[in-house]
Design an enzyme around this catalytic site. Structure first.
Site, PDB file in Angstrom:
ATOM      1  N   HIS A 334       0.818  -1.219   0.000  1.00  0.00           N
ATOM      2  CA  HIS A 334       0.000   0.000   0.000  1.00  0.00           C
ATOM      3  C   HIS A 334       0.849   1.265   0.000  1.00  0.00           C
ATOM      4  CE1 HIS A 334       0.591   1.005   4.348  1.00  0.00           C
ATOM      5  NE2 HIS A 334       0.686  -0.297   4.499  1.00  0.00           N
ATOM      6  N   CYS A 353       2.703  -5.253   6.766  1.00  0.00           N
ATOM      7  CA  CYS A 353       2.404  -4.844   5.401  1.00  0.00           C
ATOM      8  C   CYS A 353       3.625  -4.169   4.770  1.00  0.00           C
ATOM      9  CB  CYS A 353       1.212  -3.892   5.371  1.00  0.00           C
ATOM     10  SG  CYS A 353      -0.351  -4.681   5.789  1.00  0.00           S
TER      11      CYS A 353
END
Length: 439
Positions: A334, A353
């Site tokens: 992301h 992440c």
């Protein structure tokens, strides 16, 4: 400045220490400020060296070895079919270094050294850089930190994932002092990993190298783009896995994972009850009913029983886009609003992440051949407007989250990264080397 004075200023700048600094910076791409005011830059460069209270070798005639630095970066992917062969060649070379007694160390402590310095530790630095082929032997063992040493040290820093500032500071000294036999063991461990990844990976794929905190978008055997990444902390590691990217979420909501609710959100709410409101995070039960923060006992784990959702916007933790791939760990690639982290040498800050620098370039590449009605202008437009939109890729793209701490390229340049998750098995127990081979 007229044409004559501009040329005269540049000619003056190219002479002496200021000239060497100019050429060094040009080789690394820092030219714009020089074109604005060459005379002012020459003066400030000289003043900077004088202000450092270090002795300057004014007679140094060495030129920076630009090709020596350029060869560090390769357009070939880290996981190329030939990389294992390159590592094998590097292993042979490092075995000979170890058999010859390794390389010496650089004395710790003292002030940081940079171009223009005159110090006994520069002799140690030269000897160390010659041993690892970062510095040509004919450069000699002078105690002056000249442009040869500057170029060699920057090359060393690039090979080790350090910020290539040409400064021999604490972090660079620590990397210089890793023994040759440890580097050899790293190469041997990563050769096993490379063999485990030696099959066909796809015509187009994305590879995340966790220790390097770097992403490669690969197409037809060449790196289409490289992206600096921020990956998981030591206690919240980014998982090693093979998967496929299947969907993009533009201007996404962020649902806070339970682990982050427990480890981060609850402690922050105890410190500041307005934390949720300040970060546009709302609370819902699993029937979709919205709650207020006062309805939750923050002295317990009760908050983990609810869903916390952050609205899209400039402060959203996922930034402008989320890249989804199949996995059981609830992780994804992301964007991020915290873009300053990409400029740090240590980029292990996430909860598992992977944050992507210049994410729009990667997203456009993911879309351009699989979903051709999307291009860069459309990507920019939807992010600018802020509309929520989910896009399923018409063809899923392979993704590899890998753990590679040592590799080599066709030019014989050997790269090392810190074994941040302690998986390199440097003491020969045999456990860590098998971790990725089983995937």
């Amino acid at each position: 400045m007229n044409l004559f004075s501009e040329r005269f200023g540049i000619k003056f700048l190219l002479e002496g220490v200021a000239g060497r600094l100019f050429r060094s910076l040009c080789a690394l791409g820092f030219t714009a400020p020089l074109l604005v005011s060459t005379g002012a830059y020459a003066q400030s460069a000289q003043q900077s060296l004088q202000a450092s209270n270090q002795s300057v070798e004014w007679a140094d005639n060495f030129d920076i070895a630009t090709d020596h630095i350029k060869e560090v970066k390769s357009s070939a992917p880290t996981l190329s079919p030939e990389t294992a062969d390159y590592i094998a060649v590097a292993i042979d070379r490092y075995q000979r270094i170890v058999q010859a007694g390794g390389w010496g160390t650089v004395s710790e402590g003292g002030k940081a050294l940079r171009i223009g310095a005159k110090d006994r530790r520069v002799v140690e630095l030269r000897r160390r850089l010659i041993a690892s082929s970062d510095l040509e032997q004919q450069a000699g063992l002078s105690d002056t930190f000249d442009s040869y040493v500057d170029a060699a040290l920057r090359r060393f820093q690039l090979r080790h994932g350090l910020i290539p500032d040409g400064v021999m500071g604490e972090g660079t000294v620590a990397a210089l002092n890793v023994p040759a036999h440890v580097r050899l063991r790293q190469l041997e461990t990563n050769l096993v990993r490379m063999h485990a990844m030696s099959g066909f990976l796809g015509d187009r794929y994305v590879m995340v190298n966790i220790p390097a905190a770097e992403i490669e978008a690969v197409e037809d055997g060449r790196v289409r783009s490289r992206h600096t990444a921020v990956v998981g902390k030591i206690d919240r590691q980014t998982p090693i896995l093979n998967s496929k990217i299947y969907e993009l979420n533009f201007n996404p909501y962020w649902t806070v994972p339970v682990s982050i609710i427990r480890k981060d959100l609850i402690p922050k709410m105890k410190q500041d009850p307005e934390y949720l409101a300040k970060n546009n995070i709302r609370i819902f039960d699993w029937k979709g009913n919205e709650l207020t923060w006062q309805q939750i006992d923050w002295n317990t784990d009760e908050a983990t029983q609810y869903r916390f959702t952050q609205d899209p916007g400039s402060d959203n933790s996922l930034g402008s886009v989320r890249i989804n791939f199949h996995n059981k760990h609830q992780v994804y690639l992301h964007d991020t609003p915290s873009k300053t982290l990409f400029g740090e040498g240590y980029r292990f800050h996430s909860s598992g992440c992977v944050r992507v620098q210049n994410v729009r370039e990667l997203v456009t590449w993911l879309l351009e051949s699989t979903t051709p009605d999307w291009d860069r202008s459309r990507v920019d437009s939807i992010i600018r407007v802020g509309d929520r939109e989910d896009v399923k890729l018409k063809k899923q793209i392979p993704l590899y989250l890998t753990y590679i701490t040592a590799w080599a390229n066709a030019d014989g340049v050997v790269h090392f990264r810190e074994d941040i998750y302690d998986r390199d098995d440097l003491y020969g127990t045999g456990e860590a080397a098998d971790t990725q081979a089983r995937l």
